[in-house]
Structure formats: C-alpha cells, structure tokens
Design a protein around this motif. Sequence first.
Motif, PDB file in Angstrom:
ATOM      1  N   PHE A  38      65.268  49.184  -1.151  1.00 37.41           N
ATOM      2  CA  PHE A  38      64.579  47.926  -1.412  1.00 37.41           C
ATOM      3  C   PHE A  38      64.876  47.515  -2.852  1.00 37.41           C
ATOM      4  N   LYS A  39      64.898  46.198  -3.110  1.00 36.30           N
ATOM      5  CA  LYS A  39      65.210  45.718  -4.459  1.00 36.30           C
ATOM      6  C   LYS A  39      64.259  44.601  -4.867  1.00 36.30           C
ATOM      7  N   ILE A  40      63.952  44.570  -6.155  1.00 39.58           N
ATOM      8  CA  ILE A  40      63.106  43.527  -6.727  1.00 39.58           C
ATOM      9  C   ILE A  40      63.422  43.441  -8.211  1.00 39.58           C
ATOM     10  N   THR A  41      63.231  42.267  -8.795  1.00 36.24           N
ATOM     11  CA  THR A  41      63.490  42.108 -10.225  1.00 36.24           C
ATOM     12  C   THR A  41      62.361  41.339 -10.888  1.00 36.24           C
ATOM     13  N   ALA A  42      62.089  41.670 -12.127  1.00 36.80           N
ATOM     14  CA  ALA A  42      61.206  40.853 -12.949  1.00 36.80           C
ATOM     15  C   ALA A  42      61.933  39.553 -13.304  1.00 36.80           C
TER      16      ALA A  42
ATOM     17  N   ALA B 284      66.186  49.032 -14.282  1.00 39.52           N
ATOM     18  CA  ALA B 284      67.011  48.617 -15.417  1.00 39.52           C
ATOM     19  C   ALA B 284      66.509  47.264 -15.906  1.00 39.52           C
ATOM     20  N   GLN B 285      67.337  46.567 -16.697  1.00 43.74           N
ATOM     21  CA  GLN B 285      66.954  45.261 -17.228  1.00 43.74           C
ATOM     22  C   GLN B 285      66.840  44.236 -16.092  1.00 43.74           C
ATOM     23  N   PRO B 286      65.940  43.246 -16.222  1.00 45.67           N
ATOM     24  CA  PRO B 286      65.828  42.207 -15.192  1.00 45.67           C
ATOM     25  C   PRO B 286      67.152  41.467 -14.977  1.00 45.67           C
ATOM     26  N   LEU B 287      67.377  41.034 -13.750  1.00 45.28           N
ATOM     27  CA  LEU B 287      68.568  40.255 -13.436  1.00 45.28           C
ATOM     28  C   LEU B 287      68.462  38.866 -14.068  1.00 45.28           C
ATOM     29  N   ASN B 288      69.614  38.281 -14.419  1.00 47.22           N
ATOM     30  CA  ASN B 288      69.586  36.988 -15.120  1.00 47.22           C
ATOM     31  C   ASN B 288      70.693  36.048 -14.651  1.00 47.22           C
ATOM     32  N   GLY B 289      71.108  36.194 -13.394  1.00 41.53           N
ATOM     33  CA  GLY B 289      72.193  35.355 -12.870  1.00 41.53           C
ATOM     34  C   GLY B 289      71.699  33.989 -12.432  1.00 41.53           C
ATOM     35  N   THR B 290      71.677  33.741 -11.122  1.00 41.71           N
ATOM     36  CA  THR B 290      71.270  32.447 -10.571  1.00 41.71           C
ATOM     37  C   THR B 290      69.866  32.538  -9.997  1.00 41.71           C
TER      38      THR B 290
ATOM     39  N   THR C 219      56.831  43.916 -10.186  1.00 43.54           N
ATOM     40  CA  THR C 219      57.305  44.286 -11.517  1.00 43.54           C
ATOM     41  C   THR C 219      57.339  43.052 -12.406  1.00 43.54           C
ATOM     42  N   LYS C 220      56.934  43.223 -13.647  1.00 37.96           N
ATOM     43  CA  LYS C 220      57.036  42.180 -14.650  1.00 37.96           C
ATOM     44  C   LYS C 220      58.019  42.553 -15.756  1.00 37.96           C
ATOM     45  N   LEU C 221      58.634  43.757 -15.627  1.00 38.87           N
ATOM     46  CA  LEU C 221      59.449  44.265 -16.725  1.00 38.87           C
ATOM     47  C   LEU C 221      60.884  44.608 -16.356  1.00 38.87           C
ATOM     48  N   TYR C 222      61.162  44.959 -15.111  1.00 43.32           N
ATOM     49  CA  TYR C 222      62.440  45.573 -14.775  1.00 43.32           C
ATOM     50  C   TYR C 222      63.090  44.941 -13.540  1.00 43.32           C
ATOM     51  N   SER C 223      64.330  45.349 -13.314  1.00 43.02           N
ATOM     52  CA  SER C 223      64.992  45.189 -12.029  1.00 43.02           C
ATOM     53  C   SER C 223      65.044  46.569 -11.397  1.00 43.02           C
TER      54      SER C 223
END
Length: 207
Positions: free
Chosen positions: A164-168, A61-67, A133-137
């Motif tokens: 497993f989890k990773i975000t752009a 999905a969209q990259p995370l943008n929290g903290t 990834t450079k585009l997604y979460s």
Amino acid sequence: MSSSELASFAKDIYTQSAKYQGWLTSRGAVPVEGATTTLTLRANSTQPVRIIRMSAIKECAQPLNGTYFQPPAEGGAEPNIMLGVDLDTSDSIFQEMYHNESGLLPSGPSYFDQNTVMLNPGETQTFTIGAFTKLYSCSFKVRIYVVGSGPAVYQDIDCAGTSFKITAPARTKNPERPLSGYQTAYGRQGDYTAPEWIRLDPNSVGK
C-alpha cells in the motif's frame, strides 16, 4: 496535459470510477495525506481464532512532489470495524477511527488494547482500514497477529502483490501557496456529472 486531453479525461475517464481508478493506478498515483481501503479476513482453521493485533510494516521517505490531481470527495461511512494507522508515529499500531468535520481520523489508543476479534472456522470479518501521514511518503503492509490453539502467528497483507502507498502533501515553497511544492497541478470545476478539469499554477493557488 493539453486542454483537449483534459476535456477527454473529464468526459471519458473521471466520471467512471473503475476507469478513473485504473487510470490513476497505471500512472503510479498515490493518495495524499489519508486513504481508506477494505480488508475481508476469513478463518481458514478448523478451530476458532482471535485477531489480537494489527500494525503497519512501513518504509517512509520524503513526500512526493510530482503532479497533483485534486482528489474526489470521500464516500460515506461503512458498517465495518473501522481502524486507522498514523504512519508518522514510530510504532504505527492500528487505532479505532472516528468521523469529524475533516473526515476519518485515528482515535489515539490501540484498538487491540481493549478488543480482540473472534472468528469461527469459515467466518469472515471486514475491516475498513485507514492510513494517514502528514510528514512522509510511505509504502506499507498490514501485519495481522492471530492466535488459535497454539502460539500467536502473523500474516502480512498487501495490495495485490505490492505494498500500500500514501504520501504527505509536498513540502511547500510558500506557506501561502499550499500546492507550491508540486511541479504540476490539475483541479476540477463544476459538479461530478459535468466536471471541467483545468491546469493550475502551483505557485498561484492560495489557501
């Protein structure tokens, strides 16, 4: 986090790797752009088996943008089979990884196009697995295809019962401010043994 909370974090948590990792995990932290882990596989069959393919079963999905927390420096290379997956591609196959000035990166072609991994009964093999990834979460599991005396089968590997989890990186509001897509940001000053953590203004940090 207040100044006193950051000081306590720097002194009591950040310098202890296991405690720091537990602190991040308990708050749902996700690595940004690239991360590695190790998988040790053991042949439980009574006959030799071959690992013939690995892929990532993913949801993105969209990259995370929290903290945002400034990540620690990466460790050195490990003497394992090193495989990476680019989660921005449609097939997300595992490729051999290599080092450059930016760290570990997948090499391009599928590792298993040219190689298989043979395991005798009871034998183990450790892999260093990278995801990028450079585009997604993305959340994902590693699907491992194995063949023995019968047809090929697969098994999905996760992280202690969860994907497993990773975000752009968060999408920036200002291209000159790489953290401007985040709501909050924290960074460190000084060396690892005596770091000072400070709150950053995401809209002021330049390239």
